[in-house]
Design an enzyme around this catalytic site. Structure first.
Site, short mmCIF file in Angstrom:
data_model
loop_
_atom_site.label_atom_id
_atom_site.label_comp_id
_atom_site.label_asym_id
_atom_site.label_seq_id
_atom_site.Cartn_x
_atom_site.Cartn_y
_atom_site.Cartn_z
N ARG A 1 0.81 -1.21 0.00
CA ARG A 1 0.00 0.00 0.00
C ARG A 1 0.86 1.27 0.00
O ARG A 1 2.04 1.22 0.27
CB ARG A 1 -0.97 0.00 1.17
CG ARG A 1 -0.31 0.03 2.53
CD ARG A 1 -1.39 0.08 3.59
NE ARG A 1 -0.84 -0.02 4.92
CZ ARG A 1 -1.60 -0.08 6.00
NH1 ARG A 1 -2.91 -0.08 5.90
NH2 ARG A 1 -1.04 -0.17 7.18
N ASN B 1 -7.07 6.34 3.39
CA ASN B 1 -6.63 5.83 4.70
C ASN B 1 -5.26 6.40 4.98
O ASN B 1 -4.37 6.35 4.14
CB ASN B 1 -6.56 4.30 4.67
CG ASN B 1 -6.43 3.72 6.06
OD1 ASN B 1 -7.33 3.84 6.87
ND2 ASN B 1 -5.29 3.11 6.35
N GLU B 2 -5.11 7.00 6.15
CA GLU B 2 -3.81 7.55 6.57
C GLU B 2 -3.20 8.42 5.47
O GLU B 2 -2.04 8.25 5.09
CB GLU B 2 -2.86 6.42 6.97
CG GLU B 2 -3.44 5.59 8.11
CD GLU B 2 -2.54 4.46 8.58
OE1 GLU B 2 -1.92 3.81 7.72
OE2 GLU B 2 -2.47 4.22 9.78
N CYS C 1 9.36 12.28 -8.28
CA CYS C 1 9.20 12.00 -9.71
C CYS C 1 9.16 13.30 -10.51
O CYS C 1 9.01 14.39 -9.93
CB CYS C 1 7.93 11.17 -9.94
SG CYS C 1 6.42 12.10 -9.72
N GLU D 1 -9.83 3.62 14.47
CA GLU D 1 -9.12 2.34 14.59
C GLU D 1 -8.60 2.24 16.01
O GLU D 1 -7.50 2.72 16.32
CB GLU D 1 -7.94 2.26 13.61
CG GLU D 1 -8.34 2.12 12.18
CD GLU D 1 -7.14 1.89 11.26
OE1 GLU D 1 -6.14 1.29 11.68
OE2 GLU D 1 -7.22 2.35 10.11
C1 GAL Z 1 -3.30 1.24 10.64
C2 GAL Z 1 -3.93 1.19 9.26
C3 GAL Z 1 -4.79 -0.03 9.07
C4 GAL Z 1 -4.08 -1.26 9.56
C5 GAL Z 1 -3.64 -1.06 10.98
C6 GAL Z 1 -2.93 -2.26 11.53
O1 GAL Z 1 -2.23 2.13 10.69
O2 GAL Z 1 -4.72 2.34 9.05
O3 GAL Z 1 -5.14 -0.17 7.72
O4 GAL Z 1 -2.98 -1.52 8.74
O5 GAL Z 1 -2.75 0.03 11.03
O6 GAL Z 1 -2.54 -2.03 12.85
#
Ligand code: GAL
Length: 665
Positions: A103, A141-142, A151, A292
């Site tokens: 990713r 995400n992030e 580039c 998260e």
């Molecule tokens: C975060 C991320 C998630 C997953 C998670 C695992 O930083 O946003 O997609 O990878 O870590 O701990």
């Protein structure tokens, strides 16, 4: 209060969704975040969108009474997109293009990728604009978490950004000091990027501007993506997950301007810390979301050379820890907690990442603990809704200072985050809430402002600090304050003249200590403390009080810590990096001077936070230790623990990893 989980319907057979949704209900969840990595299923071929599977999941979630936070992928692109334009890949510092297959490998300055990502956002917003199950929209995400890209598209954009900023090559030559080592340019085409060169450093001003530029690319993308969603889906609530202070790729003050709510991840203790929650809350001075929340042991594989390594060494939460960390988020102002993730995945790059369920989809210890937490949250929700954390203390966090220090450090081990945490930790041990705000923000609501290592200042910041202190504020500055101007060049006075006057000092000399070396300071009353890493010798002017002096070496007797009254206010300066005991005592003294009370008389190693609102305070008491702790209530007060429903008087006994939420009885 939203309480829920991150779920990846694309990882599981459809038949399993219904069972998982039932289990989520059993946990008392009401919100699910989905789809932030699902581009290859949402647009399996160019312009062939397939939202049918997501529609079915949303319908199933709605039927169970859930609300959904919908992820809109952007940087994790499908293979067809990568194959059709290899220049979507980041060009690394070393010169190669990052390969597809993991990713965050894509460059947001690639116009093909941008177009495709924005088109996906548009299609999703058009498709879901009338959906009632969608609670909010989550950008990618992030955002910003990637290796910097170098580039040709980035170079072109960077040149445009520099032209806008400096107008002429000669102004840029002057601002960056390019005469040094004969680097002056006479045409914009001569601009280079700070990629791998020999073992000598790139120009510090270029390094600082490149950080600003890469941040700006992310900020602008978020603004555009959010704009498209809003345009197609009026009233959409937009958020994204910001990362911990271990990351500093993007200026979150600016990024958050495009968001309605700020969100974060929270994986303590290894890569997240309470400072990250305080910082999130301060971004919009109000509630934030944890999208998260660590439920079980995370797993991340990173490459070191050609070998795959497990990063961080995350720990499995002990019984009680997931619950405690959930209350930690809420106590600092979170109005939403979503756990990562419902069930461990059997494939892919995070196979060893735990979840709420077991690998076989069954329930166990973590499930039971979250269920207990969910039942409690149901009980306390009505007390918490509408309350928020308020703080009289601000810590000033500066991206420019961090970037300048990380790219071109002033001395060995002068690490911005480490020094910042030194101060945040001591406020926490004193149970005083801190906001973490920009040095350019309005400080007038705060009674005490601490600016650790505020290394880069512009005239606006200097003016902000001076007027804050002159208007009666208490200000604490540390060594290396304002050493650099906004171009990343050293100012001749070492301390900006207006601050020099405010603090009543000039800096005679500053120098690093060796990594293991300690020095001593002695306070007026004779108490001695250790300092390390950096020494600044202060020359006090008339009216300035010397609070501590260096004890040893050739600089023994010279001023190390000073304070100066300015009207009703106070300006203090610590010329070194002191041990925590000194910081704590100093902060205690300043809190007293600023008339800030601590909410509870509790041991330093428990967490105390207060949420106010609805005419009362809720005091969160968290014991992260493996042994019991006692907390003394103010004499004569009777309180009630909202979780246990019992009255508390005199002393609260908190079992290991236990939590109490106290309100006045
Ligand atoms: C975060 C991320 C998630 C997953 C998670 C695992 O930083 O946003 O997609 O990878 O870590 O701990």
């Amino acid at each position: 209060m939203h309480f829920g989980v991150d779920y990846y319907p694309e990882h599981w057979d459809e038949g399993r969704w219904y069972e998982d949704l039932k289990l989520m209900k059993e946990l008392r969840f009401n919100t699910v975040r989905v789809a932030e990595f699902a581009w290859c299923r949402l647009e399996p071929k160019p312009d062939e969108y397939d939202f049918s599977w997501l529609d079915r999941f949303l319908k199933a979630a709605e039927a169970e009474g859930f609300k959904v936070m919908l992820g809109v992928p952007a940087r994790n692109i499908p293979a067809w997109l990568s194959a059709s334009d290899p220049e979507t890949a980041i060009q690394a510092y070393e010169g190669h293009r990052e390969s597809f297959g993991t990713r965050y490998t894509t460059c947001l300055n690639n116009s093909y990728l941008r177009d495709r990502a924005l088109r996906l956002a548009e299609r999703m917003a058009q498709h879901y604009k009338a959906s009632e199950v969608i609670h909010s929209w989550h950008l990618d995400n992030e955002l910003g978490d990637a290796s910097p890209c170098y580039c040709p598209a980035c170079r072109k954009q960077f040149i445009g950004w520099l032209k806008d900023k400096y107008k002429s090559c000669s102004a840029l030559n002057e601002a960056w000091g390019l005469v040094f080592w004969s680097l002056e340019i006479s045409d914009w085409d001569q601009i280079w990027l700070p990629t791998r060169t020999n073992h000598f450093a790139h120009n510090p001003s270029l390094l600082l501007d490149y950080r600003r530029f890469t941040s700006r690319v992310t900020e602008a993308f978020a603004q555009e993506q959010a704009g498209i969603i809003r345009e197609n889906c009026p009233g959409a609530i937009i958020t994204t997950n910001l990362q911990s202070t271990t990351r500093f790729h993007t200026d979150y003050y600016k990024l958050s301007e495009s968001l309605d709510f700020v969100s974060t991840n929270y994986y303590p203790p290894e890569s997240y810390n309470t400072i990250d929650l305080d910082r999130l809350r301060s971004l919009k001075k109000g509630p934030f979301w944890v999208v998260e929340q660590k439920s079980a042991a995370p797993d991340r594989k990173v490459r070191e050379g050609s070998r795959l390594q497990t990063s961080y060494g995350f720990l499995v939460p002990q019984p009680g820890e997931t619950r405690l960390n959930t209350y930690q988020s809420i106590s600092r102002g979170a109005d939403m907690v979503l756990y990562f993730r419902m069930r461990p995945c059997l494939f892919g790059q995070e196979q060893f990442h735990g979840g709420i369920l077991n690998y076989d989809g069954g329930t166990g210890r973590i499930f039971d603990e979250i269920k207990k937490t969910g039942l409690e949250i149901e009980k306390i929700r009505s007390y918490i809704d509408g309350t928020k954390v308020e703080s009289q203390v601000a810590l000033l966090y500066s991206y420019d200072s961090r970037w300048a220090m990380e790219s071109y450090p002033p001395g060995i081990e002068m690490d911005y985050r480490t020094v910042f945490l030194d101060y945040h930790r001591e406020f926490e041990r004193l149970h005083v809430a801190t906001d973490i705000v920009s040095p350019e923000s309005d400080l007038s609501d705060y009674s005490l402002v601490v600016a650790p290592l505020l290394y880069v200042m512009n005239p606006g910041i200097v003016e902000n600090l001076v007027s804050y202190a002159e208007a009666g504020g208490v200000l604490l500055l540390t060594a290396r304050s304002g050493l650099k101007d906004e171009n990343g060049n050293i100012i001749p006075d070492i301390l900006p003249p207006a601050l020099s006057e405010l603090c009543g000092i000039s800096i005679v000399e500053g120098f690093p200590l060796r990594p293991e070396q300690k020095a001593g300071i002695i306070e007026e009353g004779g108490d001695e403390y250790e300092v390390s890493r950096w020494i600044e010798l202060l020359n006090p002017k008339k009216g300035c009080t010397v609070r501590a002096r260096y004890k040893d070496s050739w600089y023994a007797g010279q001023a190390a810590v000073t304070e100066m009254r300015s009207g009703e206010g106070l300006a203090c300066f610590i010329g070194s990096v002191p041990e925590s005991r000194f910081i704590r005592n100093e902060l205690k003294r300043l809190l007293k001077f600023a008339d800030i009370n601590v909410p509870m008389n509790a041991p330093a190693d428990v967490y105390i936070s207060v949420r106010n609102g609805n005419g009362r305070n809720i005091v969160f008491c968290l014991n992260p230790n493996s042994t019991m702790r006692k907390i003394s209530l103010p004499p004569g007060t009777v309180m009630k623990d909202l979780i246990q429903g019992v009255k508390i008087q005199g002393e609260l006994e908190l079992a290991p990893l236990d939590v109490a939420l106290l309100i006045p009885e």
